[in-house]
Design a protein around this motif. Sequence first.
Motif, PDB file in Angstrom:
ATOM      1  N   ALA A   1      59.334 -19.872 107.605  1.00 47.03           N
ATOM      2  CA  ALA A   1      58.659 -20.562 106.502  1.00 47.03           C
ATOM      3  C   ALA A   1      59.291 -21.923 106.242  1.00 47.03           C
ATOM      4  O   ALA A   1      58.587 -22.913 105.978  1.00 47.03           O
ATOM      5  CB  ALA A   1      58.701 -19.696 105.244  1.00 47.03           C
ATOM      6  N   LEU A   2      60.613 -21.993 106.316  1.00 46.03           N
ATOM      7  CA  LEU A   2      61.304 -23.274 106.125  1.00 46.03           C
ATOM      8  C   LEU A   2      60.908 -24.273 107.200  1.00 46.03           C
ATOM      9  O   LEU A   2      60.570 -25.426 106.902  1.00 46.03           O
ATOM     10  CB  LEU A   2      62.819 -23.060 106.147  1.00 46.03           C
ATOM     11  N   VAL A   3      60.951 -23.843 108.469  1.00 47.81           N
ATOM     12  CA  VAL A   3      60.630 -24.746 109.575  1.00 47.81           C
ATOM     13  C   VAL A   3      59.182 -25.212 109.498  1.00 47.81           C
ATOM     14  O   VAL A   3      58.879 -26.376 109.805  1.00 47.81           O
ATOM     15  CB  VAL A   3      60.930 -24.069 110.924  1.00 47.81           C
ATOM     16  N   LYS A   4      58.289 -24.347 109.080  1.00 50.94           N
ATOM     17  CA  LYS A   4      56.880 -24.734 108.938  1.00 50.94           C
ATOM     18  C   LYS A   4      56.739 -25.891 107.955  1.00 50.94           C
ATOM     19  O   LYS A   4      56.010 -26.859 108.206  1.00 50.94           O
ATOM     20  CB  LYS A   4      56.044 -23.543 108.484  1.00 50.94           C
ATOM     21  N   LYS A   5      57.428 -25.804 106.828  1.00 52.98           N
ATOM     22  CA  LYS A   5      57.371 -26.883 105.832  1.00 52.98           C
ATOM     23  C   LYS A   5      58.082 -28.135 106.334  1.00 52.98           C
ATOM     24  O   LYS A   5      57.639 -29.265 106.062  1.00 52.98           O
ATOM     25  CB  LYS A   5      57.991 -26.413 104.508  1.00 52.98           C
ATOM     26  N   ILE A   6      59.171 -27.941 107.056  1.00 54.82           N
ATOM     27  CA  ILE A   6      59.898 -29.091 107.607  1.00 54.82           C
ATOM     28  C   ILE A   6      59.010 -29.852 108.575  1.00 54.82           C
ATOM     29  O   ILE A   6      58.901 -31.087 108.509  1.00 54.82           O
ATOM     30  CB  ILE A   6      61.195 -28.625 108.303  1.00 54.82           C
ATOM     31  N   GLU A   7      58.362 -29.150 109.474  1.00 53.96           N
ATOM     32  CA  GLU A   7      57.539 -29.821 110.481  1.00 53.96           C
ATOM     33  C   GLU A   7      56.293 -30.453 109.863  1.00 53.96           C
ATOM     34  O   GLU A   7      55.773 -31.435 110.391  1.00 53.96           O
ATOM     35  CB  GLU A   7      57.171 -28.835 111.591  1.00 53.96           C
ATOM     36  N   ALA A   8      55.847 -29.925 108.736  1.00 55.58           N
ATOM     37  CA  ALA A   8      54.727 -30.550 108.029  1.00 55.58           C
ATOM     38  C   ALA A   8      55.178 -31.790 107.257  1.00 55.58           C
ATOM     39  O   ALA A   8      54.345 -32.567 106.783  1.00 55.58           O
ATOM     40  CB  ALA A   8      54.082 -29.543 107.073  1.00 55.58           C
ATOM     41  N   GLU A   9      56.491 -31.955 107.130  1.00 52.59           N
ATOM     42  CA  GLU A   9      57.098 -33.090 106.429  1.00 52.59           C
ATOM     43  C   GLU A   9      56.553 -33.234 105.003  1.00 52.59           C
ATOM     44  O   GLU A   9      56.218 -34.320 104.540  1.00 52.59           O
ATOM     45  CB  GLU A   9      56.937 -34.381 107.243  1.00 52.59           C
ATOM     46  N   VAL A  10      56.486 -32.086 104.314  1.00 59.20           N
ATOM     47  CA  VAL A  10      56.038 -32.085 102.929  1.00 59.20           C
ATOM     48  C   VAL A  10      57.057 -32.812 102.059  1.00 59.20           C
ATOM     49  O   VAL A  10      58.224 -32.945 102.427  1.00 59.20           O
ATOM     50  CB  VAL A  10      55.834 -30.647 102.413  1.00 59.20           C
ATOM     51  N   VAL A  11      56.619 -33.267 100.904  1.00 57.62           N
ATOM     52  CA  VAL A  11      57.547 -33.888  99.952  1.00 57.62           C
ATOM     53  C   VAL A  11      58.511 -32.835  99.416  1.00 57.62           C
ATOM     54  O   VAL A  11      59.734 -33.028  99.404  1.00 57.62           O
ATOM     55  CB  VAL A  11      56.779 -34.564  98.801  1.00 57.62           C
ATOM     56  N   ASP A  12      57.971 -31.720  98.950  1.00 58.49           N
ATOM     57  CA  ASP A  12      58.814 -30.619  98.487  1.00 58.49           C
ATOM     58  C   ASP A  12      58.000 -29.329  98.528  1.00 58.49           C
ATOM     59  O   ASP A  12      56.777 -29.362  98.565  1.00 58.49           O
ATOM     60  CB  ASP A  12      59.366 -30.866  97.071  1.00 58.49           C
ATOM     61  N   ALA A  13      58.706 -28.205  98.526  1.00 59.51           N
ATOM     62  CA  ALA A  13      58.016 -26.924  98.582  1.00 59.51           C
ATOM     63  C   ALA A  13      58.966 -25.794  98.238  1.00 59.51           C
ATOM     64  O   ALA A  13      60.155 -25.829  98.586  1.00 59.51           O
ATOM     65  CB  ALA A  13      57.431 -26.682  99.973  1.00 59.51           C
ATOM     66  N   ALA A  14      58.424 -24.786  97.550  1.00 62.65           N
ATOM     67  CA  ALA A  14      59.118 -23.523  97.372  1.00 62.65           C
ATOM     68  C   ALA A  14      58.873 -22.702  98.632  1.00 62.65           C
ATOM     69  O   ALA A  14      57.768 -22.700  99.170  1.00 62.65           O
ATOM     70  CB  ALA A  14      58.586 -22.788  96.155  1.00 62.65           C
ATOM     71  N   VAL A  15      59.900 -21.992  99.103  1.00 66.30           N
ATOM     72  CA  VAL A  15      59.802 -21.264 100.367  1.00 66.30           C
ATOM     73  C   VAL A  15      60.430 -19.872 100.224  1.00 66.30           C
ATOM     74  O   VAL A  15      61.565 -19.768  99.752  1.00 66.30           O
ATOM     75  CB  VAL A  15      60.527 -22.036 101.495  1.00 66.30           C
ATOM     76  N   PRO A  16      59.695 -18.831 100.658  1.00 64.19           N
ATOM     77  CA  PRO A  16      58.283 -18.792 101.026  1.00 64.19           C
ATOM     78  C   PRO A  16      57.398 -19.134  99.822  1.00 64.19           C
ATOM     79  O   PRO A  16      57.792 -18.889  98.672  1.00 64.19           O
ATOM     80  CB  PRO A  16      58.061 -17.347 101.476  1.00 64.19           C
ATOM     81  N   ALA A  17      56.207 -19.670 100.122  1.00 60.17           N
ATOM     82  CA  ALA A  17      55.322 -20.123  99.044  1.00 60.17           C
ATOM     83  C   ALA A  17      54.949 -18.982  98.109  1.00 60.17           C
ATOM     84  O   ALA A  17      54.875 -19.169  96.885  1.00 60.17           O
ATOM     85  CB  ALA A  17      54.069 -20.753  99.647  1.00 60.17           C
ATOM     86  N   TRP A  18      54.704 -17.810  98.677  1.00 62.55           N
ATOM     87  CA  TRP A  18      54.446 -16.635  97.833  1.00 62.55           C
ATOM     88  C   TRP A  18      55.671 -15.719  97.870  1.00 62.55           C
ATOM     89  O   TRP A  18      56.134 -15.379  98.948  1.00 62.55           O
ATOM     90  CB  TRP A  18      53.205 -15.867  98.304  1.00 62.55           C
ATOM     91  N   PRO A  19      56.209 -15.364  96.720  1.00 63.41           N
ATOM     92  CA  PRO A  19      55.709 -15.639  95.373  1.00 63.41           C
ATOM     93  C   PRO A  19      56.378 -16.814  94.681  1.00 63.41           C
ATOM     94  O   PRO A  19      56.217 -17.026  93.489  1.00 63.41           O
ATOM     95  CB  PRO A  19      56.073 -14.346  94.650  1.00 63.41           C
ATOM     96  N   TRP A  20      57.172 -17.622  95.451  1.00 60.51           N
ATOM     97  CA  TRP A  20      58.073 -18.561  94.790  1.00 60.51           C
ATOM     98  C   TRP A  20      57.396 -19.784  94.197  1.00 60.51           C
ATOM     99  O   TRP A  20      57.896 -20.340  93.209  1.00 60.51           O
ATOM    100  CB  TRP A  20      59.196 -18.947  95.747  1.00 60.51           C
ATOM    101  N   ALA A  21      56.277 -20.237  94.742  1.00 67.25           N
ATOM    102  CA  ALA A  21      55.597 -21.387  94.134  1.00 67.25           C
ATOM    103  C   ALA A  21      55.134 -21.070  92.709  1.00 67.25           C
ATOM    104  O   ALA A  21      55.441 -21.819  91.767  1.00 67.25           O
ATOM    105  CB  ALA A  21      54.437 -21.842  95.012  1.00 67.25           C
ATOM    106  N   PRO A  22      54.415 -19.948  92.474  1.00 68.22           N
ATOM    107  CA  PRO A  22      54.051 -19.635  91.092  1.00 68.22           C
ATOM    108  C   PRO A  22      55.238 -19.274  90.214  1.00 68.22           C
ATOM    109  O   PRO A  22      55.261 -19.616  89.023  1.00 68.22           O
ATOM    110  CB  PRO A  22      53.078 -18.452  91.233  1.00 68.22           C
ATOM    111  N   ILE A  23      56.232 -18.602  90.798  1.00 71.59           N
ATOM    112  CA  ILE A  23      57.422 -18.271  90.008  1.00 71.59           C
ATOM    113  C   ILE A  23      58.120 -19.546  89.549  1.00 71.59           C
ATOM    114  O   ILE A  23      58.592 -19.646  88.407  1.00 71.59           O
ATOM    115  CB  ILE A  23      58.389 -17.391  90.824  1.00 71.59           C
ATOM    116  N   GLY A  24      58.161 -20.557  90.411  1.00 70.85           N
ATOM    117  CA  GLY A  24      58.778 -21.825  90.047  1.00 70.85           C
ATOM    118  C   GLY A  24      58.111 -22.475  88.853  1.00 70.85           C
ATOM    119  O   GLY A  24      58.782 -23.031  87.974  1.00 70.85           O
ATOM    120  N   LYS A  25      56.787 -22.404  88.819  1.00 67.58           N
ATOM    121  CA  LYS A  25      56.059 -22.977  87.677  1.00 67.58           C
ATOM    122  C   LYS A  25      56.398 -22.250  86.391  1.00 67.58           C
ATOM    123  O   LYS A  25      56.559 -22.874  85.329  1.00 67.58           O
ATOM    124  CB  LYS A  25      54.565 -22.935  87.955  1.00 67.58           C
ATOM    125  N   VAL A  26      56.512 -20.923  86.488  1.00 67.21           N
ATOM    126  CA  VAL A  26      56.884 -20.146  85.300  1.00 67.21           C
ATOM    127  C   VAL A  26      58.303 -20.504  84.863  1.00 67.21           C
ATOM    128  O   VAL A  26      58.568 -20.717  83.671  1.00 67.21           O
ATOM    129  CB  VAL A  26      56.772 -18.634  85.592  1.00 67.21           C
TER     130      VAL A  26
END
Length: 252
Positions: A214-239
């Motif tokens: 999951a980390l390498v996938k986001k790295i290669e996409a060169e995203v600005v930032d991301a919670a990894v793995p996206a589920w469930p951490w992206a929504p948890i981060g917002k909370v």
Amino acid sequence: MRKNVLITGASSGLGEGMARILAAKGHNLALTARRVDRLEALKAELLEANPSIEVVVHELDVNDHDQVFAVFKKAIVDLGGLDRVIVNAGLGKGGRVGTGKFYANKQTAETNFIAALAQCEAAMEHFYERKAGHLVVISSMSAMRGMPSALTTYAATKAAVAMLAEGIRSDLIGRKGHDIKVTTLYPGYIASEMNEAVQKEARMMVDTETGCKALVKKIEAEVVDAAVPAWPWAPIGKVMKHAPLGVVRKMV
């Protein structure tokens, strides 16, 4: 493709896991850590599985700041330049502030922030010179808020490196004629040597390979930032960012 990749803290955990995945994808690697014997063993493994790539290893204590700059320069020469640097080396020591654990908290602060600053400085000097490169900073989901007890200093350092990366990214806005990107990643619970003592108790823990993919996938996409793995951490981060502190305490 960002062909040549340097990873700090590559002798175990997330650094080692990302190295395996990147090697399989055909990247040349510069691997650094204090435990050079483990790096040499990893190098042999990677080259046997991926004979077409180059792998170099360098002993590096990131708290020796002069050595950080020297080792980065050696890796640049070894591989003919660096296309991506993953600032991964870190420490998880610590204790509740005010309980006599200052020395452990200080070690964590120095390793996770001051040493990360040295790595970012060394990487960005090279990228500015080349007008190309990808800086990746490994933060943590704990950076979303102030954390209690033994996590307090660790979380603070991870918030600091996230803001460091954002400031570097800000410097690139409006700068023309370059291909420099900055990515900040916020891993959730990914099994690693650093957290093996709490793996059985941790909720939502994923294994090292799954987390590193999951980390390498986001790295290669060169995203600005991301919670990894996206589920469930992206929504948890917002909370975590907006919940009362008492609720946040119960989430960790």
